[in-house]
Design a protein around this motif. Structure first.
Motif, PDB file in Angstrom:
ATOM      1  N   VAL A   1       0.793  -1.230   0.000  1.00 41.12           N
ATOM      2  CA  VAL A   1       0.000   0.000   0.000  1.00 41.12           C
ATOM      3  C   VAL A   1       0.825   1.279   0.000  1.00 41.12           C
ATOM      4  CG1 VAL A   1      -2.026  -1.075   1.011  1.00 41.12           C
ATOM      5  CG2 VAL A   1      -0.290  -0.111   2.506  1.00 41.12           C
ATOM      6  N   ALA A   2       2.117   1.168  -0.051  1.00 42.20           N
ATOM      7  CA  ALA A   2       2.969   2.362  -0.098  1.00 42.20           C
ATOM      8  C   ALA A   2       4.282   1.988  -0.765  1.00 42.20           C
ATOM      9  CB  ALA A   2       3.232   2.882   1.312  1.00 42.20           C
ATOM     10  N   ARG A   3       5.020   2.985  -1.157  1.00 40.39           N
ATOM     11  CA  ARG A   3       6.332   2.724  -1.750  1.00 40.39           C
ATOM     12  C   ARG A   3       7.264   2.146  -0.677  1.00 40.39           C
ATOM     13  NH1 ARG A   3       9.315   7.235  -5.166  1.00 40.39           N
ATOM     14  NH2 ARG A   3       7.301   6.982  -6.146  1.00 40.39           N
ATOM     15  N   PRO A   4       7.873   0.998  -0.936  1.00 37.27           N
ATOM     16  CA  PRO A   4       8.822   0.442   0.036  1.00 37.27           C
ATOM     17  C   PRO A   4       9.959   1.430   0.290  1.00 37.27           C
ATOM     18  CG  PRO A   4       8.206  -1.217  -1.548  1.00 37.27           C
ATOM     19  CD  PRO A   4       7.652   0.089  -2.067  1.00 37.27           C
ATOM     20  N   PHE A   5      10.444   1.432   1.529  1.00 40.60           N
ATOM     21  CA  PHE A   5      11.455   2.407   1.937  1.00 40.60           C
ATOM     22  C   PHE A   5      12.712   1.701   2.412  1.00 40.60           C
ATOM     23  CE2 PHE A   5      13.457   5.231   5.049  1.00 40.60           C
ATOM     24  CZ  PHE A   5      13.619   6.364   4.269  1.00 40.60           C
ATOM     25  N   ASP A   6      13.846   2.006   1.773  1.00 38.13           N
ATOM     26  CA  ASP A   6      15.142   1.457   2.166  1.00 38.13           C
ATOM     27  C   ASP A   6      15.746   2.344   3.260  1.00 38.13           C
ATOM     28  OD1 ASP A   6      15.316  -0.728   0.374  1.00 38.13           O
ATOM     29  OD2 ASP A   6      15.965   0.587  -1.237  1.00 38.13           O
ATOM     30  N   TRP A   7      15.917   1.768   4.458  1.00 38.37           N
ATOM     31  CA  TRP A   7      16.539   2.508   5.552  1.00 38.37           C
ATOM     32  C   TRP A   7      18.048   2.517   5.378  1.00 38.37           C
ATOM     33  CZ3 TRP A   7      14.593   4.939   9.906  1.00 38.37           C
ATOM     34  CH2 TRP A   7      13.215   4.881  10.051  1.00 38.37           C
ATOM     35  N   ARG A   8      18.650   3.695   5.561  1.00 41.67           N
ATOM     36  CA  ARG A   8      20.107   3.833   5.478  1.00 41.67           C
ATOM     37  C   ARG A   8      20.534   4.896   6.482  1.00 41.67           C
ATOM     38  NH1 ARG A   8      21.094   5.272   0.085  1.00 41.67           N
ATOM     39  NH2 ARG A   8      21.064   3.060  -0.393  1.00 41.67           N
ATOM     40  N   SER A   9      21.508   4.576   7.331  1.00 40.56           N
ATOM     41  CA  SER A   9      22.001   5.542   8.314  1.00 40.56           C
ATOM     42  C   SER A   9      22.856   6.598   7.621  1.00 40.56           C
ATOM     43  CB  SER A   9      22.834   4.842   9.382  1.00 40.56           C
ATOM     44  OG  SER A   9      23.509   5.806  10.175  1.00 40.56           O
ATOM     45  N   PRO A  10      22.573   7.888   7.851  1.00 37.95           N
ATOM     46  CA  PRO A  10      23.398   8.931   7.258  1.00 37.95           C
ATOM     47  C   PRO A  10      24.748   9.072   7.961  1.00 37.95           C
ATOM     48  CG  PRO A  10      21.732   9.915   8.644  1.00 37.95           C
ATOM     49  CD  PRO A  10      21.449   8.439   8.609  1.00 37.95           C
ATOM     50  N   PHE A  11      24.883   8.441   9.120  1.00 38.35           N
ATOM     51  CA  PHE A  11      26.110   8.567   9.891  1.00 38.35           C
ATOM     52  C   PHE A  11      27.108   7.454   9.600  1.00 38.35           C
ATOM     53  CE2 PHE A  11      22.593  10.349  12.362  1.00 38.35           C
ATOM     54  CZ  PHE A  11      22.988  11.680  12.363  1.00 38.35           C
ATOM     55  N   THR A  12      26.592   6.235   9.412  1.00 41.82           N
ATOM     56  CA  THR A  12      27.495   5.093   9.247  1.00 41.82           C
ATOM     57  C   THR A  12      27.342   4.381   7.910  1.00 41.82           C
ATOM     58  OG1 THR A  12      25.921   3.541  10.205  1.00 41.82           O
ATOM     59  CG2 THR A  12      27.419   4.670  11.737  1.00 41.82           C
ATOM     60  N   GLY A  13      26.236   4.647   7.207  1.00 42.19           N
ATOM     61  CA  GLY A  13      25.972   3.934   5.962  1.00 42.19           C
ATOM     62  C   GLY A  13      25.297   2.591   6.181  1.00 42.19           C
ATOM     63  N   TRP A  14      25.037   2.241   7.452  1.00 42.01           N
ATOM     64  CA  TRP A  14      24.379   0.974   7.796  1.00 42.01           C
ATOM     65  C   TRP A  14      23.036   0.893   7.094  1.00 42.01           C
ATOM     66  CZ3 TRP A  14      20.675   0.094  12.182  1.00 42.01           C
ATOM     67  CH2 TRP A  14      20.400  -1.268  12.352  1.00 42.01           C
ATOM     68  N   GLN A  15      22.724  -0.264   6.515  1.00 42.88           N
ATOM     69  CA  GLN A  15      21.489  -0.482   5.758  1.00 42.88           C
ATOM     70  C   GLN A  15      20.693  -1.603   6.419  1.00 42.88           C
ATOM     71  OE1 GLN A  15      23.349  -1.364   2.024  1.00 42.88           O
ATOM     72  NE2 GLN A  15      23.385   0.770   1.415  1.00 42.88           N
TER      73      GLN A  15
END
Length: 114
Positions: free
Chosen positions: A88-102
């Motif tokens: 029901v929504a666009r999937p969202f890829d989480w990514r840390s702006p501090f470490t690049g952790w995904q």
């Protein structure tokens, strides 16, 4: 990613094109392209029972956390524990702006029963 993650199946329909304009007019779900996505977390997003005459409907929402970059779009369906749900929504890829952790891709899904 998860010690006891579960497999969710991404189901993608085939676009139906207008024979004259070649514009997309719908989706054919008769022979979908299925892709198993292992190691997912599934969380209850809540449910409700809308008050409608002559209908006992239940709407259930799910939050799925899949491996980062999973091939899922807002036009797909997910099979979650045997239930075929709409994305029901666009999937969202989480990514840390501090470490690049995904840590993963968050996918919102819903099923209407009844």
């Amino acid at each position: 990613m998860f010690a006891a993650g579960e497999t969710v199946t991404r189901r993608r329909g085939t676009p139906v094109l207008d024979p004259y304009s070649q514009e997309e007019t719908g989706t054919d779900w008769k022979t979908p392209d299925d892709l198993e996505i292992p190691n997912c977390a599934v969380a209850d997003g809540g449910s409700l029972e809308p008050l409608e005459d002559a209908r006992d409907a239940v709407i259930s929402d799910f939050d799925v956390i899949a491996p980062f970059g999973s091939d899922v779009t807002a036009r797909d369906r997910l099979v979650i524990r045997g239930l075929v749900c709409e994305v029901v929504a666009r999937p969202f890829d989480w990514r840390s702006p501090f470490t690049g952790w995904q840590p993963g891709t968050v996918i919102k899904a819903k099923i209407v029963e009844g």
